[in-house]
Write a protein that holds these residues in place. Structure first.
Motif, short mmCIF file in Angstrom:
data_model
loop_
_atom_site.label_atom_id
_atom_site.label_comp_id
_atom_site.label_asym_id
_atom_site.label_seq_id
_atom_site.Cartn_x
_atom_site.Cartn_y
_atom_site.Cartn_z
N ILE A 165 0.84 -1.20 0.00
CA ILE A 165 0.00 0.00 0.00
C ILE A 165 0.87 1.25 0.00
O ILE A 165 0.62 2.21 -0.74
N LEU A 166 1.94 1.26 0.82
CA LEU A 166 2.84 2.40 0.87
C LEU A 166 3.55 2.62 -0.47
O LEU A 166 3.65 3.75 -0.97
N THR A 167 4.02 1.51 -1.06
CA THR A 167 4.75 1.62 -2.32
C THR A 167 3.87 2.11 -3.44
O THR A 167 4.21 3.09 -4.14
N TYR A 168 2.72 1.46 -3.64
CA TYR A 168 1.85 1.83 -4.75
C TYR A 168 1.12 3.14 -4.46
O TYR A 168 0.80 3.90 -5.40
N GLY A 169 0.88 3.41 -3.18
CA GLY A 169 0.26 4.69 -2.85
C GLY A 169 1.16 5.85 -3.22
O GLY A 169 0.71 6.86 -3.79
N ALA A 170 2.47 5.72 -2.92
CA ALA A 170 3.42 6.77 -3.29
C ALA A 170 3.52 6.92 -4.80
O ALA A 170 3.60 8.04 -5.33
N GLY A 171 3.50 5.78 -5.50
CA GLY A 171 3.55 5.83 -6.96
C GLY A 171 2.32 6.50 -7.55
O GLY A 171 2.43 7.29 -8.50
N PHE A 172 1.16 6.21 -6.99
CA PHE A 172 -0.08 6.81 -7.49
C PHE A 172 -0.13 8.30 -7.18
O PHE A 172 -0.66 9.09 -7.97
N MET A 173 0.40 8.70 -6.04
CA MET A 173 0.47 10.13 -5.73
C MET A 173 1.33 10.86 -6.77
O MET A 173 0.98 11.94 -7.25
N MET A 174 2.45 10.23 -7.12
CA MET A 174 3.35 10.81 -8.11
C MET A 174 2.66 10.89 -9.47
O MET A 174 2.69 11.93 -10.14
N ALA A 175 2.04 9.80 -9.89
CA ALA A 175 1.37 9.75 -11.19
C ALA A 175 0.18 10.71 -11.25
O ALA A 175 -0.14 11.25 -12.31
N SER A 176 -0.47 10.93 -10.11
CA SER A 176 -1.63 11.82 -10.07
C SER A 176 -1.23 13.28 -10.16
O SER A 176 -1.99 14.10 -10.69
N TYR A 177 -0.04 13.60 -9.68
CA TYR A 177 0.36 15.00 -9.62
C TYR A 177 0.91 15.52 -10.94
O TYR A 177 0.76 16.71 -11.25
N PHE A 178 1.54 14.64 -11.74
CA PHE A 178 2.24 15.18 -12.90
C PHE A 178 1.32 15.83 -13.92
O PHE A 178 1.71 16.84 -14.53
N PRO A 179 0.06 15.38 -14.15
CA PRO A 179 -0.80 16.16 -15.07
C PRO A 179 -1.09 17.55 -14.51
O PRO A 179 -1.11 18.53 -15.26
N PHE A 180 -1.30 17.63 -13.19
CA PHE A 180 -1.54 18.93 -12.57
C PHE A 180 -0.31 19.83 -12.69
O PHE A 180 -0.43 21.03 -12.93
N TYR A 181 0.87 19.22 -12.52
CA TYR A 181 2.11 20.00 -12.61
C TYR A 181 2.26 20.63 -14.00
O TYR A 181 2.54 21.82 -14.13
N PHE A 182 2.08 19.83 -15.05
CA PHE A 182 2.24 20.36 -16.40
C PHE A 182 1.12 21.33 -16.76
O PHE A 182 1.33 22.27 -17.52
N TYR A 183 -0.06 21.10 -16.21
CA TYR A 183 -1.17 22.03 -16.44
C TYR A 183 -0.87 23.40 -15.82
O TYR A 183 -1.05 24.44 -16.47
N LYS A 184 -0.38 23.41 -14.60
CA LYS A 184 -0.14 24.66 -13.90
C LYS A 184 1.19 25.31 -14.30
O LYS A 184 1.26 26.52 -14.53
N ALA A 185 2.26 24.51 -14.35
CA ALA A 185 3.59 25.09 -14.56
C ALA A 185 3.83 25.51 -16.00
O ALA A 185 4.57 26.46 -16.25
N TYR A 186 3.19 24.83 -16.95
CA TYR A 186 3.45 25.14 -18.36
C TYR A 186 2.21 25.63 -19.11
O TYR A 186 2.27 25.82 -20.31
N GLY A 187 1.11 25.82 -18.37
CA GLY A 187 -0.07 26.40 -19.00
C GLY A 187 -0.68 25.53 -20.08
O GLY A 187 -1.24 26.06 -21.06
N ILE A 188 -0.61 24.20 -19.95
CA ILE A 188 -1.22 23.29 -20.93
C ILE A 188 -2.69 23.13 -20.53
O ILE A 188 -3.06 22.27 -19.74
#
Length: 324
Positions: free
Chosen positions: A65-88
Motif C-alpha cells: 500500500i505504501l509503495t503503490y500509494g506513493a507511486g499513485f500520488m506521483m502519477a496523479s500530480y504530474f498532469p496537474f504540474y504540467f497544467y499549472k507550470a506550463y499552462g497546458i
C-alpha cells in the motif's frame, strides 16, 4: 544504491530550491516544482524500501500500500504540474477529474474486489492496474497534443527544444502504471521516473535563467531610460496614473491602439503587450491580469511573433516607429 543516490540528489535540489523560494515567494511555479520533488523523494524512498519480507514489523500488505500509494500520488500530480507550470490548458480536466475517474477509483475498487476474492496480492495488482495502464496511453497522447498547441509558436519557428524536453519529461510518468503492471526491475523504474525528473529540472532551470535574463534586461532598459528602478513597477499600470497626466496618457495610448490594430492582437494580447512595453516583468503582468505565468509567456510569444521581434526592446521600437 542507485535509488539512494537519486534521493540524495533530489533532497539537495529541494533544499536549494526551497531557499530560492524563500527569497522569491511570489514564484508559484517554484512551489509546483517543490511539491514535485517531495512526491518524487517519497516515491523513491517507498520503492527503495518496500516491499521487503525481511521487514517484519510492517505487514507485507501495508508495504504494498505504501509503495503503490506513493507511486499513485506521483502519477496523479504530474498532469496537474504540467497544467499549472506550463499552462497546458487541455490538461485541466485530467488534472482535476480524470485521474480520479480513471486512475484512483478503478485501481482501488478492482484491487479491493479481487483481493477479497483471491487473497492474492499480485493478481489483485494486475487487475487493478488494467484501466490505469490504458489511461496512461490516453493521457500521454493528450499531453502531447497539449504541448504542441501550447508551443505552436516555437514549432513554427523550428525551436523544438522545449517541446521535446517536455514530452520526454512526461513519458516516464505516463508509463508508471505500465512499469507497475509488468513489474520491471527497480533499477529500470528508478532510471525511467528519475530520468523524467531530470528533463523537468532542465526545463525548470532553463526557464528560471530565461526569466532572470528578462528581468535583467528590463532593469537595463529602465536604467537606460532614467527610471528609478527601486520604485514599484505597478505604478506603470494605466489605472494608477494620476489624473493630471490623463491627456498625455491618452495621446500615447491612441497610437498604441492603432499599432495593436495593425498587428491584429487579441484583447488579452493587447493588455499583455501594453504592460510589457511599460516595463513590467512576466510575474507582475500575471498578477496584474490575474492569469498564470505560463499564460503570460504564451501571450508574449504570440505578440513577438505577430510583431516579428525577439524581445521587448524590439517590440518597443516597433510601437515607437509606428507612432512616429
Amino acid at each position: 544504491m542507485l535509488t539512494l543516490l537519486f534521493i540524495v540528489f533530489e533532497t539537495v535540489m529541494f533544499g536549494y530550491q526551497f531557499l530560492l523560494y524563500l527569497s522569491r515567494p511570489q514564484e508559484k511555479q517554484r512551489v509546483y516544482y517543490l511539491i514535485l520533488l517531495v512526491l518524487l523523494i517519497t516515491k523513491n524512498t517507498a520503492s527503495g524500501l518496500f516491499p521487503d519480507p525481511r521487514i517484519d514489523f510492517i505487514p507485507l500488505i501495508d508495504q504494498y500500500i505504501l509503495t503503490y500509494g506513493a507511486g499513485f500520488m506521483m502519477a496523479s500530480y504530474f498532469p496537474f504540474y504540467f497544467y499549472k507550470a506550463y499552462g497546458i490548458v487541455n490538461l485541466r480536466w485530467h488534472a482535476t477529474k480524470g485521474i480520479f475517474l480513471f486512475l484512483h477509483i478503478p485501481f482501488f475498487f478492482l484491487f479491493a474486489v479481487t483481493f477479497f476474492a483471491t487473497r492474492n496480492i499480485d493478481t489483485s495488482i494486475n487487475v487493478g492496474l488494467a484501466i490505469p495502464s490504458m489511461y496512461g496511453l490516453i493521457l500521454g497522447y493528450v499531453i502531447l497534443a497539449g504541448i504542441k498547441k501550447r508551443l505552436r509558436g516555437q514549432i513554427e519557428r523550428r525551436e523544438y527544444f522545449e517541446l521535446i524536453a517536455v514530452f520526454l519529461a512526461v513519458i516516464p510518468y505516463a508509463s508508471l502504471a505500465f512499469c507497475a503492471y509488468f513489474r520491471i526491475s527497480q533499477v529500470k523504474e528508478v532510471l525511467l521516473t528519475n530520468g523524467g525528473f531530470i528533463f523537468i529540472s532542465i526545463l525548470f532551470i532553463r526557464n528560471s535563467i530565461r526569466q532572470s535574463r528578462e528581468e535583467y534586461r528590463t532593469l537595463q532598459e529602465m536604467s537606460f531610460a532614467g527610471t528609478d528602478i527601486n520604485l514599484d513597477p505597478s505604478f506603470l499600470i494605466p489605472d494608477e496614473i494620476p489624473e493630471s497626466t490623463g491627456d498625455d496618457f491618452r495621446s500615447i495610448q491612441a497610437p498604441r491602439e492603432m499599432t495593436m490594430d495593425s498587428l491584429k492582437l487579441s484583447p488579452r494580447e493587447r493588455e499583455v503587450a501594453t504592460l510589457l512595453i511599460d516595463g513590467l516583468k512576466y510575474r507582475e503582468i500575471a498578477e496584474a491580469l490575474g492569469i498564470e505565468f505560463g499564460t503570460v509567456r504564451t501571450h508574449v510569444q504570440n505578440v513577438y511573433q505577430k510583431a516579428d521581434v525577439k524581445n521587448r526592446t524590439d517590440l518597443g521600437r516597433v510601437f515607437d516607429s509606428k507612432q512616429a
